[in-house]
Design a protein around this motif. Structure first.
Motif, PDB file in Angstrom:
ATOM      1  N   LYS A  74       0.912  -1.320  -0.073  1.00  0.00           N
ATOM      2  CA  LYS A  74       0.046  -0.204   0.091  1.00  0.00           C
ATOM      3  C   LYS A  74       0.557   1.083   0.080  1.00  0.00           C
ATOM      4  CE  LYS A  74      -1.119  -0.154   4.603  1.00  0.00           C
ATOM      5  NZ  LYS A  74      -2.008  -0.488   6.168  1.00  0.00           N
ATOM      6  N   HIS A  75       2.072   1.316   0.246  1.00  0.00           N
ATOM      7  CA  HIS A  75       2.962   2.588   0.399  1.00  0.00           C
ATOM      8  C   HIS A  75       4.017   2.630  -0.832  1.00  0.00           C
ATOM      9  CE1 HIS A  75       2.224   3.453   4.568  1.00  0.00           C
ATOM     10  NE2 HIS A  75       2.465   1.812   4.744  1.00  0.00           N
ATOM     11  N   LEU A  76       3.423   1.682  -1.876  1.00  0.00           N
ATOM     12  CA  LEU A  76       3.886   1.658  -2.693  1.00  0.00           C
ATOM     13  C   LEU A  76       3.687   3.106  -4.084  1.00  0.00           C
ATOM     14  CD1 LEU A  76       5.813   0.134  -5.362  1.00  0.00           C
ATOM     15  CD2 LEU A  76       4.254  -0.437  -6.324  1.00  0.00           C
ATOM     16  N   PRO A  77       5.413   4.137  -4.197  1.00  0.00           N
ATOM     17  CA  PRO A  77       4.706   4.721  -5.158  1.00  0.00           C
ATOM     18  C   PRO A  77       4.287   4.597  -6.689  1.00  0.00           C
ATOM     19  CG  PRO A  77       6.718   4.918  -4.610  1.00  0.00           C
ATOM     20  CD  PRO A  77       6.010   3.385  -3.656  1.00  0.00           C
ATOM     21  N   ILE A  78       2.841   5.477  -7.063  1.00  0.00           N
ATOM     22  CA  ILE A  78       2.363   4.915  -8.301  1.00  0.00           C
ATOM     23  C   ILE A  78       2.235   6.007  -9.374  1.00  0.00           C
ATOM     24  CG2 ILE A  78       0.708   4.137  -9.263  1.00  0.00           C
ATOM     25  CD1 ILE A  78       0.463   2.332  -6.650  1.00  0.00           C
ATOM     26  N   LEU A  79       3.065   6.141 -10.675  1.00  0.00           N
ATOM     27  CA  LEU A  79       2.527   6.628 -11.135  1.00  0.00           C
ATOM     28  C   LEU A  79       1.863   6.970 -12.419  1.00  0.00           C
ATOM     29  CD1 LEU A  79       3.732   9.733 -12.763  1.00  0.00           C
ATOM     30  CD2 LEU A  79       5.545   8.796 -13.748  1.00  0.00           C
ATOM     31  N   MET A  80       0.700   7.834 -12.425  1.00  0.00           N
ATOM     32  CA  MET A  80      -0.220   6.732 -13.516  1.00  0.00           C
ATOM     33  C   MET A  80       0.273   7.679 -15.429  1.00  0.00           C
ATOM     34  SD  MET A  80      -4.436   6.487 -12.761  1.00  0.00           S
ATOM     35  CE  MET A  80      -4.475   4.515 -12.864  1.00  0.00           C
ATOM     36  N   VAL A  81       0.376   7.215 -15.616  1.00  0.00           N
ATOM     37  CA  VAL A  81       0.307   7.811 -17.640  1.00  0.00           C
ATOM     38  C   VAL A  81      -0.022   7.582 -17.984  1.00  0.00           C
ATOM     39  CG1 VAL A  81       2.298   7.821 -18.849  1.00  0.00           C
ATOM     40  CG2 VAL A  81       3.662   8.141 -16.390  1.00  0.00           C
ATOM     41  N   ASP A  88     -13.162  14.509 -13.465  1.00  0.00           N
ATOM     42  CA  ASP A  88     -13.700  13.424 -12.566  1.00  0.00           C
ATOM     43  C   ASP A  88     -12.325  12.293 -12.827  1.00  0.00           C
ATOM     44  OD1 ASP A  88     -16.353  14.598 -12.165  1.00  0.00           O
ATOM     45  OD2 ASP A  88     -17.078  13.661 -14.199  1.00  0.00           O
ATOM     46  N   GLN A  89     -12.231  11.676 -13.443  1.00  0.00           N
ATOM     47  CA  GLN A  89     -11.238  10.712 -13.887  1.00  0.00           C
ATOM     48  C   GLN A  89      -9.782  11.174 -12.599  1.00  0.00           C
ATOM     49  OE1 GLN A  89     -11.104  10.228 -17.516  1.00  0.00           O
ATOM     50  NE2 GLN A  89     -11.400   7.909 -17.685  1.00  0.00           N
ATOM     51  N   ILE A  90      -9.838  12.377 -12.806  1.00  0.00           N
ATOM     52  CA  ILE A  90      -8.091  12.380 -12.255  1.00  0.00           C
ATOM     53  C   ILE A  90      -8.884  12.818 -10.332  1.00  0.00           C
ATOM     54  CG2 ILE A  90      -6.296  14.406 -12.120  1.00  0.00           C
ATOM     55  CD1 ILE A  90      -7.233  15.138 -15.019  1.00  0.00           C
ATOM     56  N   VAL A  91      -9.340  12.652 -10.909  1.00  0.00           N
ATOM     57  CA  VAL A  91     -10.293  13.550  -9.083  1.00  0.00           C
ATOM     58  C   VAL A  91     -10.554  12.255  -8.449  1.00  0.00           C
ATOM     59  CG1 VAL A  91     -11.748  14.107  -7.121  1.00  0.00           C
ATOM     60  CG2 VAL A  91     -11.482  15.322  -9.235  1.00  0.00           C
ATOM     61  N   ALA A  92     -10.332  10.699  -9.417  1.00  0.00           N
ATOM     62  CA  ALA A  92     -10.730   9.913  -8.597  1.00  0.00           C
ATOM     63  C   ALA A  92      -9.682   8.934  -8.412  1.00  0.00           C
ATOM     64  CB  ALA A  92     -12.122   8.857  -9.392  1.00  0.00           C
ATOM     65  N   ALA A  93      -8.573   9.378  -9.133  1.00  0.00           N
ATOM     66  CA  ALA A  93      -7.497   8.707  -9.215  1.00  0.00           C
ATOM     67  C   ALA A  93      -6.409   9.264  -7.827  1.00  0.00           C
ATOM     68  CB  ALA A  93      -6.349   8.677 -10.199  1.00  0.00           C
ATOM     69  N   ALA A  94      -7.290  10.176  -7.709  1.00  0.00           N
ATOM     70  CA  ALA A  94      -5.756  11.027  -6.157  1.00  0.00           C
ATOM     71  C   ALA A  94      -7.094  10.657  -5.127  1.00  0.00           C
ATOM     72  CB  ALA A  94      -6.489  12.501  -6.226  1.00  0.00           C
ATOM     73  N   GLN A  95      -8.285  10.434  -5.091  1.00  0.00           N
ATOM     74  CA  GLN A  95      -8.986   9.723  -4.180  1.00  0.00           C
ATOM     75  C   GLN A  95      -8.060   8.534  -4.400  1.00  0.00           C
ATOM     76  OE1 GLN A  95     -12.679  10.792  -4.808  1.00  0.00           O
ATOM     77  NE2 GLN A  95     -12.554  12.348  -4.618  1.00  0.00           N
ATOM     78  N   ALA A  96      -8.193   7.628  -4.930  1.00  0.00           N
ATOM     79  CA  ALA A  96      -7.629   6.223  -4.708  1.00  0.00           C
ATOM     80  C   ALA A  96      -6.232   5.902  -4.385  1.00  0.00           C
ATOM     81  CB  ALA A  96      -7.900   5.155  -6.534  1.00  0.00           C
TER      82      ALA A  96
ATOM     83  N   ASP B 254      -2.320  21.261 -11.671  1.00  0.00           N
ATOM     84  CA  ASP B 254      -3.484  22.273 -11.313  1.00  0.00           C
ATOM     85  C   ASP B 254      -4.967  21.914 -10.100  1.00  0.00           C
ATOM     86  OD1 ASP B 254      -2.289  24.971 -12.042  1.00  0.00           O
ATOM     87  OD2 ASP B 254      -3.519  25.672 -14.150  1.00  0.00           O
ATOM     88  N   LEU B 255      -5.434  20.964 -11.446  1.00  0.00           N
ATOM     89  CA  LEU B 255      -6.273  20.671 -10.506  1.00  0.00           C
ATOM     90  C   LEU B 255      -5.954  19.824  -9.396  1.00  0.00           C
ATOM     91  CD1 LEU B 255      -9.068  19.441 -10.561  1.00  0.00           C
ATOM     92  CD2 LEU B 255      -8.565  17.748 -12.074  1.00  0.00           C
ATOM     93  N   LEU B 256      -4.569  18.714  -9.282  1.00  0.00           N
ATOM     94  CA  LEU B 256      -4.329  17.837  -8.809  1.00  0.00           C
ATOM     95  C   LEU B 256      -3.800  18.655  -6.922  1.00  0.00           C
ATOM     96  CD1 LEU B 256      -2.129  15.203 -10.553  1.00  0.00           C
ATOM     97  CD2 LEU B 256      -4.197  15.756  -8.666  1.00  0.00           C
ATOM     98  N   SER B 257      -3.683  20.211  -7.732  1.00  0.00           N
ATOM     99  CA  SER B 257      -2.394  20.852  -6.419  1.00  0.00           C
ATOM    100  C   SER B 257      -3.784  22.050  -5.684  1.00  0.00           C
ATOM    101  CB  SER B 257      -1.230  21.618  -6.734  1.00  0.00           C
ATOM    102  OG  SER B 257      -2.408  22.981  -7.782  1.00  0.00           O
ATOM    103  N   SER B 258      -4.714  21.762  -6.435  1.00  0.00           N
ATOM    104  CA  SER B 258      -6.229  22.458  -5.932  1.00  0.00           C
ATOM    105  C   SER B 258      -7.059  21.001  -5.022  1.00  0.00           C
ATOM    106  CB  SER B 258      -7.238  22.370  -6.649  1.00  0.00           C
ATOM    107  OG  SER B 258      -7.422  21.208  -7.157  1.00  0.00           O
TER     108      SER B 258
END
Lengths: 123, 261
Positions: A74-81, A88-96, B254-258
């Motif tokens: 669970k602590h593995l750093p993950i970069l999504m490309v 909405d998707q970016i927010v969802a990925a951030a929340q996940a 921007d979105l992520l920093s917000s």
């Protein structure tokens, strides 16, 4: 530093692998979707995961959720490309729990910047 | 089937309807009920026949559109390759194959070219250092002879290496030839999709005509719009001017920093 690159297109894996090599990372393995990646992550002592979102089998989002739900990973750093570019998707990925998000098409400089930022925060 | 034909049919149908309608009115005026009933049955028949004809016409043109969907190949090799493909998805697979082949070829050449460029740079740097020592007269005659030999070899290498760079770049250029073929294939697929869409729209209009004529009423199902984010992903966004789509990495940042990233 051992890195797993997950993308269903071999050309994209090759591009990412080349860029990572230019950044000085040489220990790189590849998987073509979440189903292949997850067992590799569980057995392979990886330090960093770079994954696409839209893949057949297990998607990058499902992989992200599976990794965050796994006690050992669970602590593995993950970069999504990914080409997924809806807010909405970016927010969802951030929340996940993703650590960085790069939209395709991307440049070498952007990839380098995001990877450096992730390791600054992790360290 | 052309539009002209369609108009002919409609006109023919209208004429028949008119004839039977007049007949019906006359029969009713004369109080001839059985003749009137017969006319009504004939009116219904004309309506049904025109519907069948219309459905038949649409089916034929759909079939034709699908059959006409072929690619003109320029040579025998392409002809063979293209004739193997019967449907649009095969064609699109072919696009994936061609683009992937080209991407891999380009990357092979780039991977071959990069070390050549960096070796040239390294050797040039080393020679420049020694050259500086020579100009500052810090060099012994034996070292100078060594430098003289190295410069000679380096010049030879520049010639052969730049030939190799030039050759690789030309091949990279040629590896972009897929654009022509894939462009053709995609344009064909796009026009097929458009054609099919046109026919589907016409079918829908017809279906609504059938509903109107026969007086059918359907339950209006309001498709509930599922807005939740799919974990499957949606693929690349073509139109980044839409409100809910980011137009590049800056907007992602921007979105992520917000969000506190």
């Amino acid at each position: 530093m051992k890195i797993l690159v997950v993308d269903d297109f071999s050309t994209m894996r090759r591009i990412v692998r080349n860029l990572l090599r230019d950044l000085g990372f040489n220990n790189i393995e590849e998987a073509d979707d979440g189903n292949t990646a997850l067992p590799m992550l569980r057995n392979g002592k990886f330090d960093f995961l770079v994954t696409d979102w839209n893949m057949p089998g297990m998607s990058g989002m499902e992989l992200l959720q599976a990794v965050r739900a796994d006690e050992n990973l669970k602590h593995l750093p993950i970069l999504m490309v990914t080409a997924e570019a809806k807010r909405d998707q970016i927010v969802a990925a951030a929340q996940a729990g993703v650590n960085g998000y790069v939209v395709k098409p991307f440049t070498a400089a952007v990839l380098k910047d995001k990877i450096e930022k992730i390791f600054e925060r992790v360290e | 089937m052309s539009e002209l034909n369609r108009e002919d049919i409609t006109e023919e149908v209208a004429d028949e309807l008119k004839e039977h309608a007049t007949g019906l009115k006359e029969a009713l005026d004369q109080g001839n009920i059985s003749e009137a009933m017969q006319r009504i049955a004939e009116l219904g028949e004309v309506r049904d026949r025109s519907l069948y004809r219309e459905v038949g016409r649409l089916t034929r043109s759909l079939h034709e559109a699908l059959r006409n969907f072929e690619i003109k190949a320029e040579n025998r090799e392409q002809q063979e390759e293209l004739s193997k493909m019967a449907d649009a998805s095969d064609r699109l697979d072919y696009v994936v194959q061609l683009t992937s082949r080209s991407a891999n070829k380009t990357m092979d050449l780039v991977e071959d070219t990069m070390p050549v460029a960096s070796n040239l740079r390294e050797e040039a740097n080393a020679i420049r250092e020694d050259w500086g020592r020579l100009r500052r007269r810090e060099m012994k005659p034996s070292e100078f002879r060594e430098l003289y030999r190295r410069i000679d070899a380096f010049l030879d290498r520049i010639v052969s290496d730049s030939d190799r760079l030039h050759g690789n770049l030309s091949e990279i250029l040629l590896a972009q030839d897929f654009q022509d073929l894939t462009g053709q294939v995609i344009q064909r697929v796009t026009s097929l999709v458009k054609e099919v869409e046109d026919h589907l729209v016409k079918l829908m209009v017809m279906a609504s005509d059938v509903d109107r004529i026969t007086g059918l009423v359907h339950d209006q199902e309001e498709g509930s719009q599922e807005d939740a984010v799919s974990s499957r992903g949606e693929g690349p966004q073509i139109d980044d001017s839409q409100q809910d789509v980011v137009s590049g990495q800056d907007e992602v940042d921007d979105l992520l920093s917000s969000l506190g990233f």
